[in-house]
Design an enzyme around this catalytic site. Structure first.
Site, short mmCIF file in Angstrom:
data_model
loop_
_atom_site.label_atom_id
_atom_site.label_comp_id
_atom_site.label_asym_id
_atom_site.label_seq_id
_atom_site.Cartn_x
_atom_site.Cartn_y
_atom_site.Cartn_z
N GLU A 55 0.86 -1.24 -0.18
CA GLU A 55 0.01 -0.09 0.00
C GLU A 55 0.83 1.35 -0.10
OE1 GLU A 55 -2.86 -0.48 3.47
OE2 GLU A 55 -3.73 -2.21 2.38
N ASN A 106 2.17 -5.27 -3.20
CA ASN A 106 0.55 -5.34 -2.68
C ASN A 106 -0.08 -4.22 -2.57
OD1 ASN A 106 -1.12 -7.77 -2.19
ND2 ASN A 106 -1.09 -6.96 0.02
N HIS A 142 -10.28 -6.07 -2.01
CA HIS A 142 -11.62 -5.92 -1.42
C HIS A 142 -12.62 -5.45 -1.88
CE1 HIS A 142 -9.02 -7.25 2.16
NE2 HIS A 142 -8.12 -6.27 1.75
N GLU A 145 -6.04 -10.62 -1.04
CA GLU A 145 -6.90 -10.49 0.33
C GLU A 145 -8.42 -10.42 -0.06
OE1 GLU A 145 -5.55 -7.04 2.36
OE2 GLU A 145 -3.47 -7.78 2.06
N ASP A 157 -12.06 -10.51 -0.48
CA ASP A 157 -13.53 -10.43 0.04
C ASP A 157 -14.43 -9.72 -0.49
OD1 ASP A 157 -12.48 -8.18 1.35
OD2 ASP A 157 -12.26 -8.77 3.34
C1 XIL Z 1 -6.11 -6.07 8.53
C2 XIL Z 1 -6.40 -7.36 9.30
O1 XIL Z 1 -7.46 -8.15 8.72
C3 XIL Z 1 -6.91 -6.79 10.58
O2 XIL Z 1 -7.25 -7.98 11.55
C4 XIL Z 1 -6.24 -5.82 11.19
O3 XIL Z 1 -6.77 -5.32 12.52
C5 XIL Z 1 -5.75 -4.81 10.36
O4 XIL Z 1 -5.32 -5.14 9.19
N1 XIL Z 1 -4.95 -4.48 3.77
C6 XIL Z 1 -3.76 -5.22 4.17
C7 XIL Z 1 -4.17 -6.27 5.36
O5 XIL Z 1 -2.72 -5.34 3.74
O6 XIL Z 1 -2.98 -6.38 6.11
C8 XIL Z 1 -5.24 -5.82 6.29
O7 XIL Z 1 -5.56 -6.90 7.27
C9 XIL Z 1 -6.45 -5.35 5.61
C10 XIL Z 1 -6.16 -4.40 4.31
#
Ligand code: XIL
Length: 299
Positions: A128, A170, A207, A235, A237
Site C-alpha cells: 500500500e 501488494n 477487497h 486478500e 473478500d
Molecule cells: C487487516 C487485518 O485483517 C485486521 O485484523 C487488522 O486489524 C488490520 O489489518 N490491507 C492489508 C491487510 O494489507 O494487512 C489488512 O489486514 C487489510 C487491508
C-alpha cells in the site's frame, strides 16, 4: 476436486486464506482451514508492530505459529508484510533522519526474511505505497524521509536477504485498469523491470464492494503479467459475498496464465476484518455459503 485447494491445484494454482493465531485453537476454524486451503497468509503476525515492537528486538513467535501450522497441513505461506505505513510501531514512524531510517528498514527486511528463509513462497515486500485516486506514492514515514526510492531500496534488500523467495508489491484499488492508482503501480513495475530492480509479483488485494470485481479486472491482471511478473489475488473478500461476483473474480485469475493463486481474507464471516459484513465463503457456523459453491465450481 472437493476442496478449494485441490480444485485450484488442478490448474497448478493455490487457494488460500488469511489465518490468525487468535483462532487456531478453535477446532472448527482449524478443521475448516486445514480441509479447504493449500496456502495461507498470516493476517497480522508478520507485520512490523508484532515482529519488531522495539528497535532490534524481534518477536517471531506468532508468525512461527502460523508457519508451523501451515507446514503441518500442506499450505504454502505468503509473507505479509515487510514495509507498510500501518501497524507500524511509533518508534519507526517518528524517525526523521534518512540514514537511520534506511538502516532500520533494511535491517527489518533482512532480519525477518532471514528468520523465515526457505519457508515463504512470496513476500509482500512493500504494501500500500500508492495514494488513492492518484498515480503518486502516499505520504508515509518511508516516503517522506527516504523519498521515492524507498520501494526500490526495499526490493533490492529483500532479494539479497532471500534470493529464493518471490518478491511482491501488494495494494488495493489497483484492480480497475483505468484508475490512476493502477496506472501508477503499473508504471512502477514497468520501470523496475526495465532497470533490473528485482520484483517477481504483484498482489491485488481485491477487497470488493457487493458489485464485485471491475469488468476490466482480467485485463488488468494480464497487462501486469505481460510485464513479466506473476499476479495474485491476495486478500479477497466481497461485501455480502454475492456468488456470481466471487465466480467472476476466480474466472479472471484462471484466464491469466501468470495468475498463480487466490487468497481469501479470512475463513469465516464471524472473524472478518470487515465487521458488520458477511464477505467470506463460510458463515459464522462454518457452513459453506453459496459463494463457496460458485468458487469451487469455477475453479
Ligand atoms: C487487516 C487485518 O485483517 C485486521 O485484523 C487488522 O486489524 C488490520 O489489518 N490491507 C492489508 C491487510 O494489507 O494487512 C489488512 O489486514 C487489510 C487491508
Amino acid at each position: 476436486a472437493s476442496t478449494l485447494g485441490a480444485a485450484a491445484a488442478g490448474s497448478g494454482r493455490y487457494f488460500g486464506a488469511a489465518l490468525s493465531t487468535a483462532h487456531l485453537g478453535e477446532a472448527q476454524y482449524a478443521a475448516t482451514a486445514d480441509a479447504e486451503f493449500n496456502q495461507t497468509t498470516p493476517e497480522n503476525e508478520m507485520k512490523w508492530d508484532t515482529t519488531e515492537p522495539s528497535r532490534g528486538s524481534f518477536n517471531f513467535g506468532p508468525g512461527d505459529q502460523i508457519v508451523s501450522h501451515a507446514q503441518a497441513h500442506n499450505m504454502i505461506v505468503r509473507g505479509h508484510t515487510l514495509v507498510w505505513y500501518q501497524q507500524l510501531p511509533s518508534w519507526v514512524s517518528s524517525i526523521s533522519d534518512a540514514t537511520t531510517l534506511k538502516s532500520v528498514m533494511d535491517n527489518h527486511i533482512t532480519s525477518e526474511m532471514t528468520h523465515y528463509k526457505g519457508k515463504i513462497y512470496a513476500w509482500d515486500v512493500v504494501n500500500e505505497a500508492f495514494a488513492d485516486g492518484s498515480s503518486q506514492h502516499r505520504s508515509s514515514v518511508f516516503q517522506n524521509v527516504l523519498g521515492n526510492g524507498f520501494i526500490e531500496e526495499a526490493f533490492r534488500t529483500a532479494r539479497t536477504a532471500d534470493p529464493a523467495a518471490k518478491l511482491c508489491y501488494n495494494d488495493y484499488n489497483i484492480e480497475n485498469w483505468s484508475d490512476a492508482k493502477t496506472q501508477g503501480v503499473y508504471n512502477m513495475v514497468k520501470d523496475f523491470k526495465s532497470r533490473g530492480v528485482p520484483i517477481d509479483c504483484v498482489g491485488f488485494q481485491s477487497h470488493f464492494s457487493s458489485s464485485g470485481p471491475p469488468s476490466s479486472f482480467q485485463t488488468t491482471l494480464s497487462n501486469f503479467a505481460a510485464l513479466g511478473v506473476d499476479v495474485q489475488i491476495t486478500e479477497l473478500d466481497i461485501q455480502q459475498a454475492p456468488a456470481q461476483a466471487y465466480a467472476n473474480t476466480v474466472q479472471a485469475c484462471l484466464n491469466v496464465a501468470r495468475c498463480t493463486g487466490i487468497t481469501v481474507w479470512g475463513v469465516t464471516d464471524k472473524y472478518s476484518w470487515r465487521s458488520g459484513d458477511t464477505p467470506l465463503l463460510f458463515d459464522g457456523n462454518y457452513s459453506k455459503k453459496a459463494a463457496y459453491t460458485s468458487v469451487l465450481n469455477a475453479l
